[in-house]
Design an enzyme around this catalytic site. Structure first.
Site, PDB file in Angstrom:
ATOM      1  N   THR A  15       0.843  -1.209   0.000  1.00  9.75           N
ATOM      2  CA  THR A  15       0.000   0.000   0.000  1.00  9.75           C
ATOM      3  C   THR A  15       0.868   1.244   0.000  1.00  9.75           C
ATOM      4  OG1 THR A  15      -1.658  -1.206   1.249  1.00  9.75           O
ATOM      5  CG2 THR A  15      -1.850   1.178   1.256  1.00  9.75           C
ATOM      6  N   ALA A  16       1.950   1.244   0.805  1.00  3.58           N
ATOM      7  CA  ALA A  16       2.790   2.436   0.912  1.00  3.58           C
ATOM      8  C   ALA A  16       3.439   2.756  -0.434  1.00  3.58           C
ATOM      9  CB  ALA A  16       3.856   2.226   1.984  1.00  3.58           C
ATOM     10  N   SER A  39       9.412  -6.871  -5.198  1.00  2.00           N
ATOM     11  CA  SER A  39       9.703  -8.287  -5.379  1.00  2.00           C
ATOM     12  C   SER A  39       8.473  -9.105  -5.034  1.00  2.00           C
ATOM     13  CB  SER A  39      10.874  -8.673  -4.459  1.00  2.00           C
ATOM     14  OG  SER A  39      10.912 -10.058  -4.316  1.00  2.00           O
ATOM     15  N   GLU A  49      -6.694  -3.049   6.429  1.00  2.00           N
ATOM     16  CA  GLU A  49      -8.017  -3.100   5.812  1.00  2.00           C
ATOM     17  C   GLU A  49      -8.993  -2.057   6.321  1.00  2.00           C
ATOM     18  OE1 GLU A  49      -8.904  -7.352   6.343  1.00  2.00           O
ATOM     19  OE2 GLU A  49      -8.320  -7.501   4.245  1.00  2.00           O
ATOM     20  N   ALA A  50      -8.690  -1.420   7.448  1.00  2.00           N
ATOM     21  CA  ALA A  50      -9.615  -0.415   7.991  1.00  2.00           C
ATOM     22  C   ALA A  50      -8.936   0.945   7.926  1.00  2.00           C
ATOM     23  CB  ALA A  50      -9.982  -0.754   9.427  1.00  2.00           C
ATOM     24  N   LYS A  78     -17.185   2.614   6.419  1.00  2.00           N
ATOM     25  CA  LYS A  78     -16.873   2.599   7.854  1.00  2.00           C
ATOM     26  C   LYS A  78     -17.222   3.967   8.441  1.00  2.00           C
ATOM     27  CE  LYS A  78     -12.955   2.471  11.004  1.00  2.00           C
ATOM     28  NZ  LYS A  78     -11.528   2.179  11.223  1.00  2.00           N
ATOM     29  N   GLU A 342      -6.554   2.037  16.103  1.00  2.00           N
ATOM     30  CA  GLU A 342      -7.308   3.184  15.607  1.00  2.00           C
ATOM     31  C   GLU A 342      -7.140   3.334  14.083  1.00  2.00           C
ATOM     32  OE1 GLU A 342      -9.495   5.243  16.791  1.00  2.00           O
ATOM     33  OE2 GLU A 342      -9.492   4.824  18.934  1.00  2.00           O
TER      34      GLU A 342
HETATM   35  C1  LIG Z   1      -1.531  -7.108  12.003  1.00  2.00           C
HETATM   36  C2  LIG Z   1      -1.616  -5.850  11.223  1.00  2.00           C
HETATM   37  C3  LIG Z   1      -2.875  -5.264  11.010  1.00  2.00           C
HETATM   38  C4  LIG Z   1      -2.967  -4.049  10.321  1.00  2.00           C
HETATM   39  N1  LIG Z   1      -4.200  -3.463  10.156  1.00  2.00           N
HETATM   40  C5  LIG Z   1      -4.270  -2.236   9.599  1.00  2.00           C
HETATM   41  C6  LIG Z   1      -5.511  -1.560   9.463  1.00  2.00           C
HETATM   42  O1  LIG Z   1      -6.574  -2.088   9.777  1.00  2.00           O
HETATM   43  N2  LIG Z   1      -5.497  -0.317   8.956  1.00  2.00           N
HETATM   44  C7  LIG Z   1      -4.354   0.311   8.559  1.00  2.00           C
HETATM   45  O2  LIG Z   1      -4.396   1.474   8.143  1.00  2.00           O
HETATM   46  N3  LIG Z   1      -3.191  -0.341   8.610  1.00  2.00           N
HETATM   47  C8  LIG Z   1      -3.109  -1.573   9.127  1.00  2.00           C
HETATM   48  N4  LIG Z   1      -1.916  -2.213   9.204  1.00  2.00           N
HETATM   49  C9  LIG Z   1      -0.742  -1.593   8.590  1.00  2.00           C
HETATM   50  C10 LIG Z   1      -0.792  -1.790   7.074  1.00  2.00           C
HETATM   51  O3  LIG Z   1      -0.865  -3.174   6.783  1.00  2.00           O
HETATM   52  C11 LIG Z   1       0.452  -1.199   6.430  1.00  2.00           C
HETATM   53  O4  LIG Z   1       0.653   0.107   6.884  1.00  2.00           O
HETATM   54  C12 LIG Z   1       0.285  -1.142   4.933  1.00  2.00           C
HETATM   55  O5  LIG Z   1      -0.090  -2.368   4.405  1.00  2.00           O
HETATM   56  C13 LIG Z   1       1.562  -0.682   4.286  1.00  2.00           C
HETATM   57  O6  LIG Z   1       2.521  -1.662   4.290  1.00  2.00           O
HETATM   58  P1  LIG Z   1       3.848  -1.372   3.472  1.00  2.00           P
HETATM   59  O7  LIG Z   1       3.492  -1.058   2.069  1.00  2.00           O
HETATM   60  O8  LIG Z   1       4.655  -0.382   4.229  1.00  2.00           O
HETATM   61  O9  LIG Z   1       4.648  -2.754   3.566  1.00  2.00           O
HETATM   62  P2  LIG Z   1       4.400  -4.145   2.823  1.00  2.00           P
HETATM   63  O10 LIG Z   1       2.983  -4.395   2.505  1.00  2.00           O
HETATM   64  O11 LIG Z   1       5.118  -5.160   3.665  1.00  2.00           O
HETATM   65  O12 LIG Z   1       5.159  -4.004   1.439  1.00  2.00           O
HETATM   66  C14 LIG Z   1       6.557  -4.059   1.347  1.00  2.00           C
HETATM   67  C15 LIG Z   1       6.960  -4.116  -0.109  1.00  2.00           C
HETATM   68  O13 LIG Z   1       8.375  -4.024  -0.185  1.00  2.00           O
HETATM   69  C16 LIG Z   1       8.863  -5.003  -1.090  1.00  2.00           C
HETATM   70  N5  LIG Z   1      10.231  -5.342  -0.739  1.00  2.00           N
HETATM   71  C17 LIG Z   1      10.723  -5.626   0.497  1.00  2.00           C
HETATM   72  N6  LIG Z   1      12.047  -5.900   0.420  1.00  2.00           N
HETATM   73  C18 LIG Z   1      12.393  -5.767  -0.880  1.00  2.00           C
HETATM   74  C19 LIG Z   1      13.609  -5.923  -1.599  1.00  2.00           C
HETATM   75  N7  LIG Z   1      14.733  -6.303  -1.002  1.00  2.00           N
HETATM   76  N8  LIG Z   1      13.596  -5.705  -2.932  1.00  2.00           N
HETATM   77  C20 LIG Z   1      12.454  -5.332  -3.572  1.00  2.00           C
HETATM   78  N9  LIG Z   1      11.273  -5.178  -2.947  1.00  2.00           N
HETATM   79  C21 LIG Z   1      11.253  -5.400  -1.626  1.00  2.00           C
HETATM   80  C22 LIG Z   1       7.878  -6.150  -0.944  1.00  2.00           C
HETATM   81  O14 LIG Z   1       7.930  -6.977  -2.077  1.00  2.00           O
HETATM   82  C23 LIG Z   1       6.581  -5.397  -0.832  1.00  2.00           C
HETATM   83  O15 LIG Z   1       6.107  -5.086  -2.135  1.00  2.00           O
HETATM   84  C24 LIG Z   1      -1.802  -3.438   9.836  1.00  2.00           C
HETATM   85  C25 LIG Z   1      -0.565  -4.055  10.000  1.00  2.00           C
HETATM   86  C26 LIG Z   1      -0.459  -5.246  10.684  1.00  2.00           C
HETATM   87  C27 LIG Z   1       0.883  -5.891  10.863  1.00  2.00           C
END
Ligand SMILES: Cc1cc2nc3c(=O)[nH]c(=O)nc-3n(C[C@H](O)[C@H](O)[C@H](O)COP(=O)(O)OP(=O)(O)OC[C@H]3O[C@@H](n4cnc5c(N)ncnc54)[C@H](O)[C@@H]3O)c2cc1C
Length: 500
Positions: A15-16, A39, A49-50, A78, A342
């Site tokens: 998502t980020a 990757s 999801e929320a 929501k 939250e």
């Molecule tokens: C239990 C739990 C419940 C959650 N519930 C909520 C919620 O209800 N509401 C909410 O707002 N947030 C929630 N979150 C947080 C939310 O899931 C994250 O903020 C959001 O999904 C963003 O994740 P991200 O993109 O930072 O990381 P990730 O989804 O982990 O993505 C990381 C990316 O980096 C890539 N990557 C990593 N290393 C490498 C590498 N060496 N080379 C190339 N690519 C690489 C991966 O392939 C992936 O594409 C929750 C988190 C957890 C743990």
């Protein structure tokens, strides 16, 4: 690839990563060339999801049609979070979005409720809260659809499938010219004079040069932590939950308009209703319960049939000491972690992107921008941290996990805020605090803190006038709720309208 002044490399396609890539491409247009590397073998965390209402601004900035968004992401509406069992095991309250009643200048509506309660009048704050009443009735329509006579503001957010949302954002970002590269980043090069990152090296031998690098690699913090070793501020002494088990289950027969957060013996359980399934999970402290017992608690608390076995996720609450270090900005889980009580993580992504756009590095002068970015990000994280701690502190649950949370020392600012509210009902909203006065009031009251006094301005009516005002306000809002469609009917109609 040759670097130029505006080449931005985003590492990570969760998502980020995709939200960052899409918004930078949309807002900066030709001023930035955005490349995203991810990757598939590593995958995404996939449980966010929320959300909270500012997500609507992201959709608006990207020009997203609401019906198309609902269809593509399996989303439901929501209107708030229901906290079951938090103050005491039998308690329940809604932290619904938006305000309640009618504030006076200098005197919030809750002061009138405090006075009414002291004078023996029926004074339930939530009877005057339009979002909470709509949650109870299961009814929703956005303000625009109730015009020209909108019944009341009804701020909303979404529950959505995180995997589908990422895919949806990817389509938008690629449509805006973002280049996607599949590959695993294994090393970096840095300029010897400045320490700035100059290139990323992929496992297959390719290199990506850039001017600005956005670390969206998830909790591993590939650039910010593993390569730059920026350091992590650990907050687990304040928020000791360190694990979550997540499991999907069948959808609810009727889609609730709220996320449910139920306190359990050593943590809490979430339920997030989507169109096609529920997302469920248990957040817990491994010092108080083992993984097997946690899985039993989670499965026993499901309201519909499980569709899979629980998936374990580990985390450490805290934040990167500097979220922008050299020419690397950490956004998403790489920037820190606060448990999803939250629903603030996706909001923190959005807020970081907006901050970065405000403070985008001017050629050759990134230092003042970077320092200000780090200052604001730190405060924002701390404000949310304190709000989450409030739920753990203000409660009367009997289990050891909870009695220890109640007794634990608080961050100073939170301590001051609770004392101020408990004595006089006063709320002070600090800069960069996403939570409004109404949010603080709902959670403080919901967790069982009642002010000992009310603002003098709330004493300016006779008791009878106050009673009449309360009765009339509650009636107007109840009538407004009855005019709205049922949530599932509104979802179907909105999706059908835009599919046509
Ligand atoms: C239990 C739990 C419940 C959650 N519930 C909520 C919620 O209800 N509401 C909410 O707002 N947030 C929630 N979150 C947080 C939310 O899931 C994250 O903020 C959001 O999904 C963003 O994740 P991200 O993109 O930072 O990381 P990730 O989804 O982990 O993505 C990381 C990316 O980096 C890539 N990557 C990593 N290393 C490498 C590498 N060496 N080379 C190339 N690519 C690489 C991966 O392939 C992936 O594409 C929750 C988190 C957890 C743990």
């Amino acid at each position: 690839m040759q670097a130029d002044a505006t080449s931005v490399i985003v590492v990570g396609g969760g998502t980020a990563g995709w939200m960052t890539a899409a918004l930078l491409a949309k807002i900066l247009g030709a001023r930035a060339h955005v490349t995203l590397v991810e990757s598939e073998a590593i995958g995404i965390v996939g449980v966010g999801e929320a959300t909270i209402p500012p997500i609507c601004a992201v959709n608006a900035m990207l020009g997203i049609d609401e019906g198309a968004f609902l269809r593509a992401t399996g989303a439901t509406i929501k209107l708030g979070i229901r906290f079951d069992g938090w103050g005491r095991p039998s308690d329940s309250y809604d932290h619904s979005f938006g305000g309640a009643g009618r504030d006076l200048p200098f005197c919030g509506f809750h002061h009138f409720c405090t006075r009414a309660a002291m004078e023996g009048l029926p004074a339930n704050y939530w009877d005057h809260d339009f979002n909470a009443l709509c949650i109870q009735a299961g009814r929703f329509a956005p303000d625009a659809e109730t015009a020209p006579n909108p019944v009341w503001p009804l701020p909303h957010a979404y529950h959505f499938d995180a995997g589908l949302y990422g895919h949806f954002l990817r389509g938008i970002a690629e449509g805006l010219g973002v280049r996607r590269i599949e590959g695993r980043v294994v090393d970096i090069s840095r300029a010897p004079e400045t320490g700035d990152v100059t290139a990323l090296h992929l496992e297959d031998g390719r290199s990506l040069e850039g001017a600005l690098f956005i670390d969206c690699s998830g909790s591993r913090g590939l650039l910010i932590e593993q390569f730059l070793q920026t350091g992590y501020e650990d907050w687990s002494h304040w928020l000791p939950c360190d694990r979550a088990l997540a499991v999907p289950s069948a959808r609810e027969a009727v889609s609730p308009l709220y996320t449910r957060a139920t306190a359990r013996a050593a943590g809490w359980q979430w339920r997030i209703p989507l169109q096609h399934r529920n997302g469920n999970g248990l957040v817990y402290s491994s010092a108080y319960i083992d993984d097997d017992a946690a899985a039993d608690t989670l499965m026993a608390g499901l309201t519909t049939a499980a569709q899979d076995a629980p998936r374990l996720l580990r985390f450490r609450t805290g934040r990167a000491r500097r979220q922008w270090h050299h020419n690397v900005v950490a956004i998403g889980l790489s920037s820190g972690f606060l448990e999803p009580l939250e629903s603030t993580s996706i909001y923190l992504i959005q807020s970081a992107i907006v901050r970065l756009l405000h403070l985008f590095p001017h050629d050759g002068r990134p230092d003042p921008q970077r320092a200000e970015y780090n200052r604001q990000s730190a405060i924002e994280y701390e404000r949310i941290r304190d709000f989450v701690i409030l739920h753990y502190h203000a409660q009367h649950r009997p289990e050891p996990f909870w009695t220890e949370r109640r007794a634990a020392a608080l961050p100073d600012r939170l301590d001051e805020k609770i004392a101020l509210f408990a004595s006089t009902g006063t709320i002070v909203q600090d800069p960069f605090d996403i939570f409004t006065e109404a949010s603080w009031v709902k959670v403080l009251l919901g967790q069982g803190i009642t002010p000992a006094a009310y603002h003098p301005l709330a004493g300016g009516f006779s008791r009878d006038a106050l009673a009449r005002q309360f009765e009339q306000m509650a009636m107007v809002k109840r009538q407004g709720v009855a005019r709205l469609p049922l949530h599932d009917a509104w979802l179907s109609a909105t999706m059908a309208r835009t599919a046509a």
